[in-house]
Design an enzyme around this catalytic site. Structure first.
Site, short mmCIF file in Angstrom:
data_model
loop_
_atom_site.label_atom_id
_atom_site.label_comp_id
_atom_site.label_asym_id
_atom_site.label_seq_id
_atom_site.Cartn_x
_atom_site.Cartn_y
_atom_site.Cartn_z
CB SER A 199 -0.90 0.01 1.24
OG SER A 199 -1.55 1.25 1.40
CE1 TYR A 212 -3.84 -2.10 5.48
CE2 TYR A 212 -3.16 0.09 4.76
CZ TYR A 212 -3.58 -1.20 4.46
OH TYR A 212 -3.71 -1.58 3.15
#
Length: 412
Positions: A199, A212
């Site tokens: 990501s 995250y």
């Protein structure tokens, strides 16, 4: 030769051309600046040209792909696409009898095989390896492993339980390590590929998404190290780093429910320090971020990059889906730290925590700093302006300590 070779040559040819043009003026700084600028511009131009080029794929005959996290989202769509292209697809699902797995089997051909895989459990990953190894036979080889399984956590650090940090890390970071290590013998035979879905949060840490981002940073670092170590085996490693899209991982309801659960698990001191108004503003901010997620019809751009990483003739090391996102990421990485921090904080809750509000109510007037006194302030005179500090040029006359003759200076 590969496009990457021409990419590098083109960048440096333009850089040296710029240096030669200005070399007659003997401006060393100008030469260096123009050379670096030319190299960057050439790099961007070549990348833009490569983005626009038509992608070609390898022959899928005799090649199998193992994908984790195929219940929903990117994994399910990639499995269907690769199956239609002619690859033998092994789709790892957390719930092999769940709705997502059943829908996947309806959309794909009978050749696709669903496997039960929880990437946090060694025995399930090992069982998947044995199943695929026995199923391949002589006509098939495992060409690629796609580490796609992932989960998200949207919460500030003080509210996030250690168990949640551990859960996110187990799936997003240790999961790809566990799967890749287990399947390495088959990839070594095929000289295939490892694809990791990371990501942009693995490059930049956004406040409120620290757990995250930490896990994705670890995934990116793992990919970088693995890529270097696997060159001796002929195995290539690729990352796909999308931004936020409208997938099940970004559904507002489950995110808010998890946030409520974390909040109620906090100590009384933490809840009192932040206050209910702050947590409400944080939820509003999260919803705003989720509403700005790219729509589901844009997910195709991510799947296109994933397919190219798995089956492209000349795959990239790193994929950032969509040209606009690539430009934004490039600009973001070029910002000074303070400016980037200001940019990130500007999109965070603007409601002050309850503790800060309480301090402001009780705060006593500050004593005036003499350096900031203005003319007329309580008749204290003109503002004092602080100039450069002047060094003390006088020599310090140091009185030596009395030391007896033949006595050591230091005693131990």
């Amino acid at each position: 030769m590969s496009m990457r070779f021409y990419h590098m040559v083109g960048a440096w040819v333009l850089a040296w051309a710029a240096l030669l043009v200005v070399s007659q003026r003997s401006w060393a700084v100008s030469c260096l600046a123009l050379g670096l600028m030319a190299a960057h511009i050439a790099d961007w131009v070549m990348k833009a040209a490569k983005n626009a080029m038509r992608r070609t794929c390898i022959d899928p005959t005799g090649k199998a792909i193992f994908i984790t996290g195929c219940d929903t989202g990117f994994g399910r769509l990639l499995a269907v696409r690769l199956d239609k292209m002619g690859f033998k697809v092994y789709a790892g699902c957390l719930l092999p009898n769940g709705e997502g797995a059943c829908l996947l089997q309806q959309e794909a051909s009978a050749k696709l095989k669903v496997l039960s895989v929880d990437v946090t459990k060694d025995d399930e990953v090992r069982a998947a390896y044995k199943t695929i190894e026995n199923d391949l036979g002589e006509d098939l080889s495992l060409w690629a492993v796609v580490n796609n399984a992932g989960i998200a956590a949207f919460t500030e650090i003080e509210w996030c339980p250690i168990s949640e940090f551990r859960r996110v890390y187990e799936v997003n970071s240790l999961g790809p390590i566990r799967v890749t290590k287990e399947f390495m013998p088959l990839l070594r035979e095929s000289k295939g590929r490892v694809v990791l879905v990371a990501s942009l949060a693995g490059r930049y840490t956004f406040p409120g998404f620290t757990a995250y981002s930490m896990s994705k940073h670890a995934t990116v670092s793992f990919a970088d190290g693995l890529r270097l170590e696997m060159q001796k085996w002929g195995i290539s490693v690729h990352t796909v780093e999308p931004t936020l899209y409208r997938t099940p991982i970004s559904q507002e309801g489950p995110i808010h429910n998890a946030l409520d659960r974390f909040w109620h698990q906090c100590s009384e001191d933490v809840r009192k320090s932040y206050g209910d108004e702050y947590i409400k503003d944080f939820k509003t901010t999260i919803s705003s971020h989720l509403n700005r997620a790219k729509p589901s019809e844009k997910i195709k751009e991510v799947i296109d990059d994933m397919v190219d990483a798995v089956a492209g003739d000349d795959p990239k090391i790193r994929y950032v889906p969509s040209v606009i996102t690539q430009i934004r990421a490039k600009l973001l990485s070029s910002l000074p730290d303070n400016l980037r921090d200001h940019f990130f904080l500007s999109s965070q809750p603007q409601t002050p925590p309850a503790y800060v509000t309480e301090l402001r109510k009780k705060k006593k007037p500050r004593l005036m700093d003499p350096r900031t006194i203005r003319p007329g302030d309580q008749g204290r005179g003109k503002r004092l302006v602080r100039m450069f500090s002047m060094p003390n040029w006088t020599k310090n006359e140091m009185t030596p300590s009395p030391v007896k003759e033949n006595e050591p200076m230091f005693k131990f």
